[in-house]
Design a protein around this motif. Structure first.
Motif, short mmCIF file in Angstrom:
data_model
loop_
_atom_site.label_atom_id
_atom_site.label_comp_id
_atom_site.label_asym_id
_atom_site.label_seq_id
_atom_site.Cartn_x
_atom_site.Cartn_y
_atom_site.Cartn_z
N LYS A 74 1.01 -1.11 0.04
CA LYS A 74 0.10 -0.11 -0.05
C LYS A 74 0.87 1.30 0.07
N LEU A 75 0.67 2.10 -1.04
CA LEU A 75 1.66 3.14 -1.29
C LEU A 75 0.92 4.55 -0.83
N TYR A 76 1.89 5.24 -0.15
CA TYR A 76 1.43 6.51 0.39
C TYR A 76 2.60 7.77 0.04
N ILE A 77 2.28 8.81 -0.38
CA ILE A 77 3.01 10.08 -0.91
C ILE A 77 2.68 11.18 -0.08
N ASN A 78 3.62 11.58 0.78
CA ASN A 78 3.33 12.77 1.72
C ASN A 78 2.18 12.63 2.47
N GLY A 79 1.73 11.25 2.91
CA GLY A 79 0.60 11.02 4.00
C GLY A 79 -0.55 10.74 3.47
N GLU A 80 -0.57 10.96 1.90
CA GLU A 80 -1.90 10.51 1.18
C GLU A 80 -1.86 8.95 0.78
N PHE A 81 -2.95 8.31 0.90
CA PHE A 81 -2.93 7.03 0.08
C PHE A 81 -3.14 7.23 -1.30
N VAL A 82 -2.18 6.41 -2.03
CA VAL A 82 -2.18 6.48 -3.57
C VAL A 82 -2.56 5.50 -4.06
N ALA A 83 -2.11 4.18 -3.90
CA ALA A 83 -2.50 3.08 -4.58
C ALA A 83 -2.20 1.96 -3.87
N GLN A 84 -2.53 0.62 -4.16
CA GLN A 84 -2.10 -0.46 -3.85
C GLN A 84 -2.18 -1.86 -4.77
N GLY A 85 -1.32 -2.81 -4.64
CA GLY A 85 -0.98 -3.72 -5.40
C GLY A 85 0.25 -4.71 -5.11
N PRO A 86 0.69 -5.57 -6.21
CA PRO A 86 0.19 -5.49 -7.60
C PRO A 86 -0.84 -6.88 -7.55
N ALA A 87 -1.24 -6.94 -8.66
CA ALA A 87 -1.84 -8.16 -9.01
C ALA A 87 -0.97 -9.53 -8.73
N GLN A 88 -1.68 -10.19 -8.06
CA GLN A 88 -0.64 -11.80 -7.97
C GLN A 88 -0.18 -12.43 -8.78
N SER A 89 1.00 -12.64 -9.06
CA SER A 89 1.73 -13.24 -10.11
C SER A 89 2.90 -14.14 -9.68
N ASP A 90 3.38 -15.15 -10.57
CA ASP A 90 4.43 -15.79 -10.30
C ASP A 90 5.94 -15.10 -10.56
N ALA A 91 7.02 -15.39 -9.75
CA ALA A 91 8.04 -14.42 -10.00
C ALA A 91 8.66 -14.61 -11.40
N ASN A 92 8.49 -15.58 -12.03
CA ASN A 92 8.70 -15.61 -13.38
C ASN A 92 8.00 -14.73 -14.57
N HIS A 93 6.96 -13.97 -14.00
CA HIS A 93 6.19 -13.12 -14.80
C HIS A 93 5.47 -12.35 -13.84
N TYR A 94 6.34 -11.37 -13.01
CA TYR A 94 5.91 -10.83 -11.87
C TYR A 94 5.44 -9.22 -12.37
N TYR A 95 4.41 -8.83 -11.81
CA TYR A 95 3.68 -7.52 -12.10
C TYR A 95 4.21 -6.54 -11.43
N TYR A 96 4.66 -5.34 -11.91
CA TYR A 96 4.82 -4.19 -11.33
C TYR A 96 3.68 -3.03 -11.85
N ASN A 97 3.54 -2.06 -10.98
CA ASN A 97 2.45 -1.01 -11.23
C ASN A 97 3.32 0.33 -12.14
N ARG A 98 2.64 0.91 -12.92
CA ARG A 98 3.20 2.30 -13.48
C ARG A 98 1.96 3.50 -12.92
N ILE A 99 2.42 4.30 -12.23
CA ILE A 99 1.46 5.11 -11.38
C ILE A 99 1.93 6.46 -11.64
N ASP A 100 0.83 7.22 -12.04
CA ASP A 100 1.16 8.68 -12.19
C ASP A 100 0.82 9.47 -10.89
N VAL A 101 2.07 9.78 -10.33
CA VAL A 101 1.88 10.06 -8.82
C VAL A 101 2.44 11.84 -8.80
N ARG A 102 2.01 12.49 -9.99
CA ARG A 102 2.26 14.03 -10.02
C ARG A 102 1.39 14.65 -9.21
N SER A 103 0.32 14.42 -8.93
CA SER A 103 -0.59 15.30 -8.36
C SER A 103 -0.33 15.23 -6.84
#
Length: 729
Positions: A74-103
């Motif tokens: 669970k991700l927080y920036i400057n005290g605010e909740f931003v997002a959570q993840g990732p979708a579960q997957s196997d280490a051979n095909h492990y997901y990462y998230n690309r999140i626009d955090v500009r705001s």
């Protein structure tokens, strides 16, 4: 495309020297699984980094954070909740998230704070119990790498959330929150982390990272629909409908005082207490110890619940703070809106839509309570419903790919993916190519069809080892032969379905095999792959083995004289049944009705549609007998149930989207909308409305645009996507 990182993988020191556990195996293989370490279960880890941004960077239109964690963040920036993840997957095909955090960013000092959770249980919900833990992140503004995970990040294992009772199918823990141990303010820039250790950094890992192809979950607050004060310090909260997420509240009491939070899908008799020892084998009793300051309560893991009971010191509780933090895959409310003059049908559609909404998390789940697992057979129905309800095909595509990739464990593919719970169900495996084709019809994605095709061929190769001389399958002993579930709703199917399956040759597995081969043949033709058509011989063998010419019905097995509903529906669906048998099979369905589980009812209705029995379909859909969606409504459903009624299964979950079959059946077979060409580039429209409907309206988003239909007392108004041909039959 795999991701290359300049950042380091960070991990807690306790995991640094642990050997990774390989937990994949065929279900019935005898393997030794190293016991997972109790001290690492329910492991909560805080990681943070403070950095400075100048005005030039902040002027960027988008600033991207690439982030993933194992098991979950669970991700927080400057005290605010931003997002959570990732979708579960196997280490051979492990997901990462690309999140626009500009705001969330500002000029000057900023902090990224990440709450990483390692569950440590072997189950369907997480790829856990494998001694893999940690996170990796990079912050990018255009081509400039601003921040990356390395040894300068601070980290701490925290103990303010302790594991209570493990419940479900080893699915999760009750959570015991101790606010006295909390790191108050750790998400804020000015928090003093000087006593935190620097994170352990690993330059090289064996993960293969790919960008998650689905969006982040929707996470939002929901206020109760009703709060009742039962006594001093004792409240009953109703959110009006079952939902998925966490209950949250605030309190201000004395240090050491206890609050008990009891959640559930239903109330106990008398309607004054929550059934937290749930019929679905979940135990939703969390505990909270107050710090003496103003404390906030929210569990980390999610539950499926409607009601919450709060018991604690009267002066400490703040009832105005009661709310839920709801989570599910994004669903546009206006993507699919159906309303008819049949109010029962509106209610049925609504509980199915809610079931799909809350059963769609980072993955489809068979239920968001007991298992939280993505089951292949369930996805035949859930994925079909979700594409129509959401207009979003990405979650179904990801699910299909994940099951295809499970062929590294068994070419016949696994029954539940992702997760480290190894389960195999032959009936479900044989439906996988049908899901590939269903997705293709909706998407027109030929490249994905080509990508999945080798898995389909591998699946057939796996099952061919069980063929006898006439081509029929016998003794498919490496996977569970399910037929239907629960077992008491198999219409007395006359065959030994023990695990491994008993001796002999039975109907359902072979009907599904024929349906599977027929679908793979379709894929071959679309991809212009030459093949030998074995279907005529297989259908002939099937008729010789199972067709009872005297009764014009199909037997359950070669050894049986019994004609179960299941043994006749699938031959009808897959065009195996002789012409002269169709009326007999339809009469059987008319008599037996849904003498099956909710899961199998989808196949019953789709089989009837194949032979034009739309009036019977609607009769079954709109019934309110014991085996009906109407019965769920009578029992107070707000999401569709696992079984027709609460007491028809020993551990019924009250949110189970495999029961959402009315969604595709109403839209495709009653209203009559289907893709006539892949991707809805041509639309078939052949309404079979029941005579009882005096009006209805539908808005439906499909890949080629929006469809709007309205019917009022015999008059139609229609709007289809521009330049898309409509074929009326």
């Amino acid at each position: 495309m795999t991701q290359e990182w300049q950042a380091n993988w960070l991990t807690d020191r306790a995991f640094m020297n642990l050997e990774k556990s390989y937990l994949y195996h065929k279900e019935l293989e005898e393997v030794v699984v190293e016991p997972y370490l109790p001290d690492l279960q329910h492991h909560h880890w805080y990681v943070r980094n403070v950095f400075i941004l100048d005005e030039k960077v902040i002027d960027e239109d988008k600033i991207w954070l690439h982030l993933t964690a194992d098991d979950y963040y669970k991700l927080y920036i400057n005290g605010e909740f931003v997002a959570q993840g990732p979708a579960q997957s196997d280490a051979n095909h492990y997901y990462y998230n690309r999140i626009d955090v500009r705001s969330f960013l500002k000029v000057g000092k900023n902090v990224i704070a990440v709450h990483v959770y390692y569950q440590g249980l072997l189950n369907r919900a997480y790829n856990s119990a494998d001694n893999r833990q940690g996170l990796i992140a990079e912050l990018w503004a255009g081509q400039n790498l601003l921040v990356k995970t390395d040894r300068t990040w601070k980290a701490k294992r925290v103990n303010d959330n302790l594991p209570g009772v493990m419940f479900g199918y080893d699915t999760q823990f009750t959570e015991h929150m101790d606010a006295r141990q909390s790191e108050l303010g750790w998400k804020e820039v000015d928090y003093d982390d000087s006593d935190w250790a620097h994170a352990e950094a690993i330059e090289h890992t064996d993960y293969t990272f790919v960008q998650q192809p689905t969006p982040l979950l929707d996470v939002y607050k929901k206020q109760p629909s009703h709060v009742e004060r039962l006594a001093a310090g004792h409240y009953l909260i109703d959110f009006g409908t079952e939902l998925t997420g966490q209950f949250a509240m605030r309190a201000h009491g004395n240090a050491g005082e206890q609050v008990h939070i009891l959640s559930g899908e239903e109330l106990l008799p008398g309607d004054q207490a929550v059934r937290y020892e749930m019929r679905c084998n979940c135990y939703y009793h969390d505990q909270w110890t107050l710090s003496g300051d103003i404390d906030d309560f929210e569990t980390y893991d999610y539950k499926a619940f409607r009601y919450v009971e709060v018991q604690g010191p009267a002066e400490a509780l703040i009832p105005d703070s009661f709310h839920a933090v709801v989570r599910h895959y994004p669903l546009d409310e206006h993507s699919c809106v159906l309303h008819s003059s049949d109010e029962l049908m509106n209610q049925i559609f609504d509980i199915c839509k809610n079931g799909v909404r809350y059963g769609s998390q980072e993955n489809f789940v068979d239920c968001p309570s007991r298992e939280k697992g993505q089951y292949l057979g369930d996805n035949t129905i859930i994925g079909h419903s979700h594409m129509l309800l959401s207009g979003d095909l990405r979650l179904y595509r990801k699910a299909i790919e994940q099951f295809g990739r499970s062929s590294f464990v068994c070419k016949g593919v696994m029954a539940v993916v992702p997760g480290h719970f190894m389960q195999e169900i032959a009936d479900f495996s044989l439906q996988w190519p049908m899901q590939v084709m269903q997705y293709y019809r909706y998407s027109g994605d030929t490249a994905f069809l080509q990508e999945m095709y080798p898995y389909a061929e591998g699946l057939l190769t796996h099952f061919e080892q069980f063929e006898r001389e006439d081509g029929l399958l016998e003794g498919v002993t490496d996977k569970w032969n399910l037929v239907d579930w629960p077992q008491n709703l198999r219409d007395n199917y006359d065959f030994d379905l023990s695990r491994p399956v008993g001796p002999g040759c039975h109907n359902v597995i072979n009907a599904l095999y024929i349906g599977c081969i027929n679908t793979v043949n379709e894929i071959r033709e679309l991809l212009e792959v030459a093949y030998e058509n074995r279907l005529p011989r297989l259908k002939k063998s099937f008729l010789e083995a199972f067709y009872d010419e005297k009764n014009r019905l199909f037997r359950d097995s070669e050894q049986s004289t019994h004609h179960a509903l299941h043994a006749n529906v699938l031959p009808l669906l897959f065009h195996i049944a002789p012409e002269q048998s169709i009326s007999s099979i339809v009469d059987m369905i008319r008599t037996k009705r849904f003498a099956c589980g909710v899961y199998f009812s989808y196949f019953v209705m789709k089989a009837l549609a194949e032979v034009g029995e739309h009036a019977l379909i609607y009769d079954l859909l709109s019934a309110d007998d014991e085996h009906s969606w109407g019965n769920m409504i009578k029992e107070g459903a707000t999401t569709c149930f696992e079984a027709w009624g609460k007491d028809q299964k020993w551990n019924t979950s009250l949110c189970h989207p495999w029961a959402s079959g009315p969604v595709p059946v109403l839209i495709e077979d009653i209203i009559g909308l289907k893709p006539a060409k892949p991707g809805w580039q041509e639309i078939a429209f052949c309404p079979k409305l029941p005579a009882s409907w005096t009006s209805f309206s539908l808005q439906l988003n499909v890949p080629s645009g929006t469809i709007q239909l309205r019917y009022e007392n015999g008059e139609w108004s229609e709007s289809f996507p521009p330049d898309i041909p409509v074929i009326r039959q």
